[in-house]
Design a protein around this motif. Sequence first.
Motif, short mmCIF file in Angstrom:
data_model
loop_
_atom_site.label_atom_id
_atom_site.label_comp_id
_atom_site.label_asym_id
_atom_site.label_seq_id
_atom_site.Cartn_x
_atom_site.Cartn_y
_atom_site.Cartn_z
N LYS A 1 0.80 -1.26 0.01
CA LYS A 1 0.04 -0.22 -0.08
C LYS A 1 0.78 1.37 -0.04
CE LYS A 1 -4.13 -1.89 2.02
NZ LYS A 1 -5.24 -1.90 3.17
N GLN A 2 2.30 1.23 -0.23
CA GLN A 2 2.92 2.29 -0.26
C GLN A 2 2.72 3.26 -1.52
OE1 GLN A 2 5.19 3.23 2.45
NE2 GLN A 2 3.85 1.75 3.33
N ARG A 3 2.10 2.78 -2.47
CA ARG A 3 1.94 3.74 -3.41
C ARG A 3 0.43 4.14 -3.67
NH1 ARG A 3 6.37 1.14 -5.96
NH2 ARG A 3 7.90 2.63 -6.49
N CYS A 4 -0.48 3.71 -2.65
CA CYS A 4 -2.01 3.86 -2.25
C CYS A 4 -2.22 5.54 -2.77
CB CYS A 4 -2.54 3.47 -1.02
SG CYS A 4 -2.96 1.82 -1.28
N LEU A 5 -3.19 5.65 -3.70
CA LEU A 5 -3.61 6.89 -3.70
C LEU A 5 -2.80 8.05 -4.40
CD1 LEU A 5 -6.08 7.27 -0.81
CD2 LEU A 5 -6.51 6.09 -3.02
N ASN A 6 -1.71 7.53 -4.72
CA ASN A 6 -0.69 8.31 -5.27
C ASN A 6 -0.94 8.19 -6.64
OD1 ASN A 6 0.94 9.06 -2.94
ND2 ASN A 6 2.10 7.48 -3.02
N TYR A 7 -0.45 9.43 -7.51
CA TYR A 7 -0.43 9.18 -9.05
C TYR A 7 0.90 8.69 -9.75
CZ TYR A 7 -5.13 11.57 -9.04
OH TYR A 7 -6.19 12.06 -8.59
N ILE A 8 0.81 7.93 -10.90
CA ILE A 8 1.85 7.68 -11.57
C ILE A 8 1.56 8.24 -12.95
CG2 ILE A 8 2.30 5.55 -10.23
CD1 ILE A 8 1.03 3.83 -12.63
N THR A 9 2.68 8.30 -13.58
CA THR A 9 2.53 8.86 -15.10
C THR A 9 2.75 7.63 -15.94
OG1 THR A 9 3.24 10.88 -14.51
CG2 THR A 9 3.28 10.63 -16.92
N ILE A 10 1.89 7.33 -16.98
CA ILE A 10 1.96 6.03 -17.69
C ILE A 10 2.39 6.77 -19.20
CG2 ILE A 10 0.84 4.36 -18.86
CD1 ILE A 10 -0.87 4.28 -16.31
N TYR A 11 3.36 6.33 -19.78
CA TYR A 11 3.72 6.40 -21.10
C TYR A 11 3.51 5.44 -22.07
CZ TYR A 11 6.15 10.47 -18.70
OH TYR A 11 6.37 11.35 -17.83
N GLY A 12 2.73 5.59 -23.09
CA GLY A 12 2.57 4.67 -24.07
C GLY A 12 1.96 5.16 -25.29
N ASN A 13 2.17 4.60 -26.58
CA ASN A 13 1.53 4.96 -27.50
C ASN A 13 1.92 6.63 -28.13
OD1 ASN A 13 0.14 4.50 -30.09
ND2 ASN A 13 -1.91 5.57 -28.89
N GLY A 14 3.05 6.73 -27.55
CA GLY A 14 3.31 8.10 -28.00
C GLY A 14 2.68 9.52 -27.00
N ARG A 15 1.98 9.04 -26.06
CA ARG A 15 1.28 9.87 -25.02
C ARG A 15 1.45 9.48 -23.88
NH1 ARG A 15 -4.88 10.38 -27.49
NH2 ARG A 15 -4.17 10.90 -29.68
N SER A 16 0.85 10.33 -22.82
CA SER A 16 1.17 10.19 -21.42
C SER A 16 -0.12 10.41 -20.69
CB SER A 16 2.16 10.72 -20.74
OG SER A 16 1.98 12.17 -20.80
N VAL A 17 -0.24 9.81 -19.69
CA VAL A 17 -1.58 10.00 -18.79
C VAL A 17 -1.23 9.74 -17.37
CG1 VAL A 17 -2.21 7.49 -19.03
CG2 VAL A 17 -3.95 9.39 -18.22
N GLN A 18 -1.66 10.67 -16.41
CA GLN A 18 -1.69 10.43 -15.07
C GLN A 18 -2.88 9.44 -14.59
OE1 GLN A 18 -0.73 13.97 -12.51
NE2 GLN A 18 1.43 13.46 -12.70
N ALA A 19 -2.46 8.55 -13.69
CA ALA A 19 -3.64 7.61 -13.07
C ALA A 19 -3.27 7.55 -11.48
CB ALA A 19 -3.75 6.40 -13.73
N LYS A 20 -4.35 7.36 -10.77
CA LYS A 20 -4.39 7.13 -9.39
C LYS A 20 -4.15 5.55 -9.14
CE LYS A 20 -7.05 9.41 -6.63
NZ LYS A 20 -8.12 9.74 -5.81
N VAL A 21 -3.51 5.46 -8.35
CA VAL A 21 -3.09 3.82 -7.73
C VAL A 21 -4.31 3.52 -6.62
CG1 VAL A 21 -1.40 2.14 -6.60
CG2 VAL A 21 -0.80 3.72 -8.31
N VAL A 22 -5.22 2.74 -7.07
CA VAL A 22 -6.13 2.50 -6.14
C VAL A 22 -6.11 1.04 -5.87
CG1 VAL A 22 -7.56 4.23 -6.86
CG2 VAL A 22 -7.82 2.05 -7.77
#
Length: 188
Positions: free
Chosen positions: A116-137
Amino acid sequence: MKNQICTGVFALFFLLLVTKWSSVETQTCQPSGKIRGRKAPPGQCNKENDSDCCVQGKLYTIYKCSPQVSGHTKAKLTINSFEKGGDGDGPSECDNQYHSDDTPVVALSTGWFNNKQRCLNYITIYGNGRSVQAKVVDECESTMGCDADHDYQPPCPNNIVDASKAVWKALGIPESDWGDLDISWPDA
């Protein structure tokens, strides 16, 4: 005297090389064992998003670790529903809530979830030449599976970022290609 110095330098070099090699070896993630698959009772394995169901008697590899996180950690992006009744098998581990598939949220393999150390933190995902921030739940369980608590699905591999539909949309992946994508994500 020169032979003793050369031998000493060689021995020191060899010791440093062995020490460096062994530290690299200890950073790799090895399988922790195997579990035997059990067939789900009728209607007990949700196949939404082309989820796999365990096969009776098949051995599945389990992991207590994931590859080391770096500035560009390589991973496999898979798809998961975090909604009630979806293939995610229950409320999210981090907040005991369900999440809309229209919200960018993810589950990480056991080692990356890190108790649970990454719980509710955001990570940035890189793929297909784009990126998105997503929350670890949630955790994509790499140490267990093939039981009612895990919707009779196999354990996750140790390099999974299991993402909602919103993540796939944000990366511009055509819906017909959703399911498995090579990505990277950095440690925040």
